[in-house]
Design a protein around this motif. Structure first.
Motif, PDB file in Angstrom:
ATOM      1  N   TYR A 189     -14.219   8.084  17.699  1.00 16.34           N
ATOM      2  CA  TYR A 189     -15.351   8.535  18.917  1.00 16.34           C
ATOM      3  C   TYR A 189     -16.520   9.180  18.345  1.00 16.34           C
ATOM      4  N   LYS A 190     -16.411  10.050  17.618  1.00 15.33           N
ATOM      5  CA  LYS A 190     -17.559  10.973  17.333  1.00 15.33           C
ATOM      6  C   LYS A 190     -18.315   9.924  16.298  1.00 15.33           C
ATOM      7  N   LEU A 191     -17.752   9.148  15.491  1.00 12.92           N
ATOM      8  CA  LEU A 191     -18.714   8.354  14.621  1.00 12.92           C
ATOM      9  C   LEU A 191     -19.585   7.273  15.405  1.00 12.92           C
ATOM     10  N   LYS A 192     -19.024   7.134  16.744  1.00 14.80           N
ATOM     11  CA  LYS A 192     -19.954   6.189  17.347  1.00 14.80           C
ATOM     12  C   LYS A 192     -20.803   6.864  18.464  1.00 14.80           C
ATOM     13  N   SER A 193     -20.913   8.164  18.349  1.00 13.16           N
ATOM     14  CA  SER A 193     -21.828   9.002  18.981  1.00 13.16           C
ATOM     15  C   SER A 193     -23.362   8.357  19.063  1.00 13.16           C
ATOM     16  N   ASN A 194     -24.084   8.684  19.952  1.00  9.67           N
ATOM     17  CA  ASN A 194     -25.547   8.030  20.057  1.00  9.67           C
ATOM     18  C   ASN A 194     -26.283   9.411  19.334  1.00  9.67           C
ATOM     19  N   ASP A 195     -25.705  10.463  19.129  1.00 10.31           N
ATOM     20  CA  ASP A 195     -26.523  11.601  18.357  1.00 10.31           C
ATOM     21  C   ASP A 195     -26.374  11.554  16.997  1.00 10.31           C
ATOM     22  N   LEU A 196     -27.619  11.094  16.353  1.00  9.02           N
ATOM     23  CA  LEU A 196     -27.600  10.755  14.768  1.00  9.02           C
ATOM     24  C   LEU A 196     -27.047  11.922  14.056  1.00  9.02           C
ATOM     25  N   LYS A 197     -27.350  13.054  14.383  1.00  6.12           N
ATOM     26  CA  LYS A 197     -27.066  14.273  13.613  1.00  6.12           C
ATOM     27  C   LYS A 197     -25.531  14.439  13.624  1.00  6.12           C
ATOM     28  N   GLU A 198     -25.053  14.144  14.854  1.00 12.26           N
ATOM     29  CA  GLU A 198     -23.612  14.431  14.937  1.00 12.26           C
ATOM     30  C   GLU A 198     -22.712  13.245  14.368  1.00 12.26           C
ATOM     31  N   ARG A 199     -23.386  11.889  14.322  1.00 12.76           N
ATOM     32  CA  ARG A 199     -22.718  10.941  13.378  1.00 12.76           C
ATOM     33  C   ARG A 199     -22.648  11.212  11.899  1.00 12.76           C
ATOM     34  N   ARG A 200     -23.917  11.815  11.432  1.00 10.89           N
ATOM     35  CA  ARG A 200     -23.962  12.186  10.099  1.00 10.89           C
ATOM     36  C   ARG A 200     -22.749  13.230   9.844  1.00 10.89           C
ATOM     37  N   GLU A 201     -22.964  14.166  10.537  1.00  9.90           N
ATOM     38  CA  GLU A 201     -21.759  15.254  10.386  1.00  9.90           C
ATOM     39  C   GLU A 201     -20.382  14.772  10.158  1.00  9.90           C
ATOM     40  N   TYR A 202     -20.024  13.973  11.123  1.00 10.14           N
ATOM     41  CA  TYR A 202     -18.517  13.439  11.103  1.00 10.14           C
ATOM     42  C   TYR A 202     -18.445  12.325  10.043  1.00 10.14           C
ATOM     43  N   VAL A 240     -13.565  17.164  21.671  1.00  7.74           N
ATOM     44  CA  VAL A 240     -14.114  16.074  21.281  1.00  7.74           C
ATOM     45  C   VAL A 240     -15.205  15.661  22.429  1.00  7.74           C
ATOM     46  N   HIS A 241     -14.672  15.542  23.498  1.00 14.11           N
ATOM     47  CA  HIS A 241     -15.380  15.037  24.489  1.00 14.11           C
ATOM     48  C   HIS A 241     -16.481  15.948  25.200  1.00 14.11           C
ATOM     49  N   GLY A 242     -16.663  17.014  24.559  1.00 13.35           N
ATOM     50  CA  GLY A 242     -17.399  17.870  24.897  1.00 13.35           C
ATOM     51  C   GLY A 242     -17.032  19.074  25.912  1.00 13.35           C
ATOM     52  N   GLN A 243     -15.718  19.027  26.128  1.00 12.63           N
ATOM     53  CA  GLN A 243     -15.286  20.004  27.164  1.00 12.63           C
ATOM     54  C   GLN A 243     -14.753  21.240  26.318  1.00 12.63           C
ATOM     55  N   ALA A 244     -15.659  21.728  25.380  1.00 10.16           N
ATOM     56  CA  ALA A 244     -15.146  23.091  24.643  1.00 10.16           C
ATOM     57  C   ALA A 244     -15.908  24.171  25.071  1.00 10.16           C
ATOM     58  N   ASN A 245     -15.562  25.295  24.307  1.00 13.03           N
ATOM     59  CA  ASN A 245     -16.438  26.363  24.351  1.00 13.03           C
ATOM     60  C   ASN A 245     -17.474  26.437  23.141  1.00 13.03           C
ATOM     61  N   GLN A 246     -18.267  27.277  22.897  1.00 14.13           N
ATOM     62  CA  GLN A 246     -19.162  27.225  22.086  1.00 14.13           C
ATOM     63  C   GLN A 246     -18.835  27.389  20.590  1.00 14.13           C
ATOM     64  N   PHE A 247     -17.722  28.204  20.493  1.00 15.28           N
ATOM     65  CA  PHE A 247     -17.225  28.586  19.140  1.00 15.28           C
ATOM     66  C   PHE A 247     -16.477  27.102  18.586  1.00 15.28           C
ATOM     67  N   ILE A 248     -15.771  26.407  19.525  1.00 15.65           N
ATOM     68  CA  ILE A 248     -15.025  25.233  18.975  1.00 15.65           C
ATOM     69  C   ILE A 248     -16.088  24.271  18.637  1.00 15.65           C
ATOM     70  N   SER A 249     -17.154  23.963  19.840  1.00 10.93           N
ATOM     71  CA  SER A 249     -18.038  22.771  19.796  1.00 10.93           C
ATOM     72  C   SER A 249     -18.837  23.217  18.298  1.00 10.93           C
ATOM     73  N   ASP A 250     -19.314  24.242  17.901  1.00 13.85           N
ATOM     74  CA  ASP A 250     -19.888  24.461  16.584  1.00 13.85           C
ATOM     75  C   ASP A 250     -19.170  24.446  15.376  1.00 13.85           C
ATOM     76  N   LYS A 251     -17.768  24.622  15.424  1.00 16.99           N
ATOM     77  CA  LYS A 251     -17.031  24.681  14.286  1.00 16.99           C
ATOM     78  C   LYS A 251     -16.182  23.503  14.277  1.00 16.99           C
ATOM     79  N   LEU A 252     -16.199  22.612  14.981  1.00 19.16           N
ATOM     80  CA  LEU A 252     -15.084  21.707  15.181  1.00 19.16           C
ATOM     81  C   LEU A 252     -14.856  20.718  13.610  1.00 19.16           C
TER      82      LEU A 252
END
Length: 268
Positions: free
Chosen positions: A235-248, A199-211
């Motif tokens: 934590y993800k719901l408070k992200s500065n990334d609008l797309k990420e917030r919408r996704e979660y 969740v804190h970005g320390q993941a490989n691409q597969f996990i990041s894309d499919k979390l």
């Protein structure tokens, strides 16, 4: 340079050769010369051997054969191939006793089969329930007693519970979901630690894309795991990334709105 010994009938490989000749020699299907030996090693006379050390060494040889020939194995009879995988699964049970003098060989066998998930080849067989049962008996204690789970292990596990593999390979999905359901508190703790790092970005691409997909399937399979992941979701719901917030936000909305949602019941 040390002398290189080539197998009988295999021409030497020299950098000075013309490209066409070098390509021809590299394409030489030398493995075909050993197919009959591979078939002999995988025959009943060895698979049914009574001596433990012999069986372990045969298993190591079979693992090497599968690694070298995969995906075009020399074993054409499905019944024989099924028996080979059952034999390998039974040999892996030796991992349960680290005091065994041959433990390193059992570990070698595991590592050899783990490469590129060689056991997944057995899932193409029509009836692989017995193999799945043996694998379950083996893998559950390993997961529950491990003090470390690599992201590669979780990659393999999580890939089986999300699309497209969830639909394309029901046997693998059933095995993965059962392992997740039966994992003990130690397994929960390991998953929580690793997914926190994801969740804190320390993941490989597969996990990041499919979390998001992974979290939803974990929720569906075992609700207790979601409870451990709620801080990460917050934590993800408070992200500065609008797309990420919408996704979660959509993810939580989906989990809350489902019929008989345990998450909705917990919040009331």
């Amino acid at each position: 340079m040390n002398e290189i010994i080539y197998p009988s009938g295999c021409k030497d490989i020299q950098i000075e050769l013309a490209n066409d000749e070098l390509i021809r020699r590299l394409k030489d299907p030398s493995l075909d010369k050993y197919k009959q030996l591979a078939i002999l090693i995988g025959s009943d006379v060895f698979l049914d051997h009574e001596h433990d050390d012999v069986k372990l060494l045969i298993a190591c040889c079979l693992a090497d054969i599968i690694r070298l020939y995969s995906p075009d194995l020399p074993y054409q009879d499905p019944a024989n191939l099924k028996k080979i995988f059952i034999f390998l699964a039974n040999q892996l049970k030796g991992l349960s006793d680290k005091s065994k003098t041959a433990y390193n060989r059992y570990h070698y066998l595991l590592e050899n089969l783990r490469q590129d998930n060689k056991f997944l080849l057995c899932l193409d067989l029509e009836d692989c329930q017995e193999i799945i049962a043996d694998l379950f008996e083996l893998l559950l204690p390993l997961l529950n007693e491990s003090d470390h789970l690599s992201s590669r292990v979780l990659d393999t596990l999580f890939a089986r519970i999300i699309e497209p593999q969830k639909s394309n390979n029901k046997e693998a999905y059933n095995l993965a979901s059962t392992l997740i359901k039966k994992g003990n508190e130690n397994f929960e703790f390991l998953v929580q630690n690793l997914t926190t790092s994801f969740v804190h970005g320390q993941a490989n691409q597969f996990i990041s894309d499919k979390l998001c997909l992974i979290i939803y399937e974990l929720y569906s399979i075992r609700y207790a795991l979601l409870e451990l992941l709620l801080p990460q979701l917050e934590y993800k719901l408070k992200s500065n990334d609008l797309k990420e917030r919408r996704e979660y936000t959509k993810l939580l909305s989906k989990m809350f709105s489902e019929k008989d949602s345990l998450l909705a019941q917990k919040s009331t």
